[in-house]
Every structure is written in structure tokens, then in C-alpha cells.
Design a protein around this motif. Structure first.
Motif, short mmCIF file in Angstrom:
data_model
loop_
_atom_site.label_atom_id
_atom_site.label_comp_id
_atom_site.label_asym_id
_atom_site.label_seq_id
_atom_site.Cartn_x
_atom_site.Cartn_y
_atom_site.Cartn_z
N ASP A 1 0.85 -1.19 0.00
CA ASP A 1 0.00 0.00 0.00
C ASP A 1 0.88 1.25 0.00
O ASP A 1 1.86 1.33 0.75
CB ASP A 1 -0.90 0.01 1.23
CG ASP A 1 -1.97 -1.07 1.18
OD1 ASP A 1 -2.34 -1.46 0.05
OD2 ASP A 1 -2.42 -1.53 2.24
N GLU A 2 0.54 2.21 -0.87
CA GLU A 2 1.30 3.44 -0.98
C GLU A 2 0.35 4.62 -1.11
O GLU A 2 -0.74 4.49 -1.68
CB GLU A 2 2.21 3.42 -2.21
CG GLU A 2 3.31 2.38 -2.18
CD GLU A 2 4.17 2.41 -3.43
OE1 GLU A 2 5.29 1.87 -3.39
OE2 GLU A 2 3.72 2.97 -4.46
N ASN A 3 0.77 5.77 -0.61
CA ASN A 3 0.07 7.02 -0.87
C ASN A 3 0.72 7.68 -2.07
O ASN A 3 1.92 7.99 -2.04
CB ASN A 3 0.13 7.95 0.35
CG ASN A 3 -0.84 7.53 1.42
OD1 ASN A 3 -2.02 7.27 1.15
ND2 ASN A 3 -0.37 7.43 2.66
N ARG A 4 -0.06 7.88 -3.13
CA ARG A 4 0.49 8.41 -4.37
C ARG A 4 -0.37 9.53 -4.95
O ARG A 4 -1.59 9.55 -4.76
CB ARG A 4 0.63 7.30 -5.42
CG ARG A 4 1.87 6.43 -5.23
CD ARG A 4 2.08 5.51 -6.40
NE ARG A 4 3.40 4.90 -6.34
CZ ARG A 4 4.49 5.39 -6.91
NH1 ARG A 4 4.40 6.52 -7.59
NH2 ARG A 4 5.65 4.77 -6.79
N ILE A 5 0.30 10.42 -5.66
CA ILE A 5 -0.38 11.45 -6.44
C ILE A 5 -0.45 10.98 -7.88
O ILE A 5 0.52 10.44 -8.42
CB ILE A 5 0.40 12.79 -6.38
CG1 ILE A 5 0.47 13.30 -4.94
CG2 ILE A 5 -0.24 13.83 -7.29
CD1 ILE A 5 1.40 14.48 -4.76
N PHE A 6 -1.61 11.17 -8.49
CA PHE A 6 -1.77 10.82 -9.91
C PHE A 6 -2.23 12.06 -10.68
O PHE A 6 -3.07 12.82 -10.21
CB PHE A 6 -2.80 9.71 -10.09
CG PHE A 6 -2.29 8.36 -9.69
CD1 PHE A 6 -1.69 7.53 -10.63
CD2 PHE A 6 -2.40 7.91 -8.39
CE1 PHE A 6 -1.21 6.28 -10.26
CE2 PHE A 6 -1.92 6.67 -8.01
CZ PHE A 6 -1.32 5.85 -8.96
N HIS B 1 -5.05 14.29 -8.31
CA HIS B 1 -5.68 13.81 -7.07
C HIS B 1 -4.70 12.86 -6.39
O HIS B 1 -3.81 12.31 -7.03
CB HIS B 1 -6.98 13.08 -7.42
CG HIS B 1 -7.75 12.57 -6.24
ND1 HIS B 1 -8.06 13.34 -5.14
CD2 HIS B 1 -8.26 11.32 -5.98
CE1 HIS B 1 -8.75 12.62 -4.28
NE2 HIS B 1 -8.88 11.39 -4.76
N PHE B 2 -4.83 12.70 -5.08
CA PHE B 2 -3.95 11.75 -4.40
C PHE B 2 -4.78 10.84 -3.49
O PHE B 2 -5.90 11.15 -3.10
CB PHE B 2 -2.87 12.48 -3.59
CG PHE B 2 -3.24 12.73 -2.15
CD1 PHE B 2 -2.89 11.81 -1.16
CD2 PHE B 2 -3.93 13.87 -1.76
CE1 PHE B 2 -3.24 12.02 0.16
CE2 PHE B 2 -4.27 14.10 -0.45
CZ PHE B 2 -3.92 13.17 0.53
N THR C 1 -9.66 10.50 -10.07
CA THR C 1 -8.90 11.42 -10.93
C THR C 1 -9.49 11.47 -12.33
O THR C 1 -9.60 12.54 -12.94
CB THR C 1 -7.42 10.98 -11.01
OG1 THR C 1 -6.91 10.77 -9.70
CG2 THR C 1 -6.58 12.05 -11.69
N ALA C 2 -9.89 10.30 -12.84
CA ALA C 2 -10.51 10.25 -14.17
C ALA C 2 -11.83 11.02 -14.19
O ALA C 2 -12.14 11.71 -15.17
CB ALA C 2 -10.74 8.79 -14.57
N ASN D 1 -8.68 17.68 -1.23
CA ASN D 1 -7.69 17.12 -0.30
C ASN D 1 -6.26 17.31 -0.81
O ASN D 1 -5.32 17.41 -0.03
CB ASN D 1 -7.98 15.64 -0.02
CG ASN D 1 -7.82 14.75 -1.23
OD1 ASN D 1 -7.77 15.23 -2.36
ND2 ASN D 1 -7.76 13.45 -1.01
N SER D 2 -6.09 17.39 -2.13
CA SER D 2 -4.77 17.66 -2.69
C SER D 2 -4.36 19.11 -2.44
O SER D 2 -3.20 19.39 -2.13
CB SER D 2 -4.75 17.36 -4.19
OG SER D 2 -5.06 16.01 -4.44
#
Length: 256
Positions: free
Chosen positions: A72-77, A175-176, A201-202, A220-221
Motif C-alpha cells: 500500500d502506498e500514498n500516491r499522487i496521480f 488527485h492523491f 482522478t478520471a 484534499n490535494s
């Protein structure tokens, strides 16, 4: 030759130095050194070529086994979509449109690397860029990347105009959130991300047409970023995104 000249205290062009050089040239030391250098060069080129084809850091992650098990990771897309792509494809035809996409994506390379982004996917005329949360937030890399891509494309406008009689442009959504990342596939291995952040994000990207906006971002971003006075943030209100129970507030970002 230079080493032999210094050792023998003689001119580089002297016969004795040349003889010493020829002895070294045909020696096992020189041959083994050449083989080692050739092997190192071939290994480096092979790694670079494979890494370029499957993506930055992906080959490294395969070797280290980082994603052998899901993590599990917290990522920005950031989803980046070309404007009016359907119309452009019809006008140019398939082959020229393919060449356009190749040049279009190539123009983004430096901007993405400069801002520590990683290309996750190319999906037709859409490119998905991702950052680990801390990397994307640091110095606003995820936001700077978008505007650096705009600048890079603008610098190539004469090239696109001359070759394709068209200057491409794009819109994006950011979005993240938390994703699960891991290796997937049997015939072809790939690093795959799954999570609600991708769908969200889409959905945000679809509102760029509604507001004629170039860059939309989730609330939230915005709260995670420190944009300062370089950027103008415009509230676009709450929206009930498809598949989401709670409405989400969307913002537009413009460079001042």
C-alpha cells in the motif's frame, strides 16, 4: 604509450616506447581489460534500453523485488489528456496521428524527469503520471510538472505547426490517495496500481470540459500543497462524482 614514455623517460614517438606499447597491446592484461569494459558497456546499454521501454525505475523495482508482494502506498496521480484528439486524428489519419503522439509525448520528457514524475501509462492520447506523495508535494513538483509541460509544448509550437499544421494542447486532473501496488501479469509483467484514487482522478478530468479548465485538482490535494502566490486557486464547487457516496470539491489552478 604515455605511461611507457614517462616510465622510460623517453619521447612518445621513440621506437622503444612503441615496442613497449605493442607488448602491452597483445598482452592478456589488455585483452581481459577490453573484455571487462565491453561487458560493462553492453550491460549498461541493455539496462538502459529495457528501462526506457518499460518505464523509469520499473526495472529496478523488478530486480529489488519491491512489488513482488502487493504494498500500500500514498500516491499522487495526474491524468493528462490531449484536447480535441478525435478531431485531430480524423484530419491527420492514423499514421500521422501516431507520429504526432510520439512527438507530443517526447516533448514532455524533460519536464516529467525534472519534477521527479514517473510515467505510469500511455493510454491513447492520455498519459498518466504518478509521484509518491512526499516527492510530489515537495516544492510542488506535481503542479510544476504540469506547467513545465505546457512551456515545453509551447517551445515546440513551430515544429508542430510546420510538420502537422496543428499545435497540440492538453488538460489535466490531479488527485492523491492510497493505492495497492504490485506486479501483475503472466505473459508480460507490469507494475499495477489499483485504488479509488485512479477512478476519482478520471472523473475530475471529465470536468475540465465543463469549466473549460486546463488543470483541476481535488480539495484534499489542495490542502496538502503549499502553493503560495505563484498560483491562483479557483473553487469550482462540490460535485457528486459517479460511484462516490460523498461529494468532492474541485478547484482550478492557474499560474499567476
Amino acid at each position: 604509450m604515455l605511461a611507457a614514455s614517462i616510465e622510460m623517460k623517453s619521447s612518445v614517438f621513440s621506437k622503444a616506447v612503441w615496442n613497449q606499447y605493442l607488448i602491452f597491446f597483445y598482452s592478456i592484461t589488455h585483452i581481459s581489460t577490453g573484455i571487462q569494459l565491453l561487458f560493462s558497456l553492453m550491460s549498461s546499454l541493455l539496462y538502459a534500453e529495457i528501462s526506457e521501454n518499460i518505464g523509469q525505475n520499473i526495472l529496478y523495482n523488478f530486480f529489488t523485488g519491491r512489488y513482488h508482494k502487493p504494498v500500500d502506498e500514498n500516491r499522487i496521480f495526474m491524468f493528462v489528456d490531449m484536447k480535441d484528439s478525435t478531431t485531430i486524428a480524423e484530419k491527420l489519419g492514423h499514421k500521422m496521428y501516431f507520429k504526432l503522439l510520439r512527438d507530443y509525448y517526447k516533448s514532455f520528457s524533460d519536464a516529467i524527469l525534472k519534477n521527479y514524475g514517473v510515467v505510469y501509462q500511455y493510454v491513447g492520447d492520455e498519459i498518466v503520471i504518478t509521484w509518491k506523495l512526499n516527492t510530489g508535494l515537495k516544492d510542488n513538483h506535481c503542479i510544476k510538472c504540469f506547467f513545465d509541460m505546457k512551456i515545453a509544448l509551447q517551445k515546440q509550437k513551430n515544429y508542430f505547426q510546420k510538420k502537422y499544421n496543428f499545435i497540440p494542447d492538453f488538460k489535466a486532473a490531479l488527485h492523491f490517495g492510497q493505492v495497492t501496488a504490485g506486479e501483475i501479469g503472466a505473459l508480460k509483467k507490469d507494475i499495477f496500481f489499483t485504488g479509488d484514487v485512479l477512478n476519482t482522478t478520471a472523473r475530475i478530468l471529465s470536468y475540465t470540459n465543463t469549466y473549460n479548465a486546463d488543470l483541476l485538482i481535488s480539495e484534499n490535494s489542495i490542502k496538502k500543497l503549499s502553493l503560495g502566490e505563484r498560483y491562483k486557486v479557483i473553487n469550482k464547487g462540490q460535485h457528486q462524482l459517479k460511484g462516490k457516496e460523498q461529494p468532492i470539491t474541485i478547484y482550478e489552478i492557474k499560474k499567476v
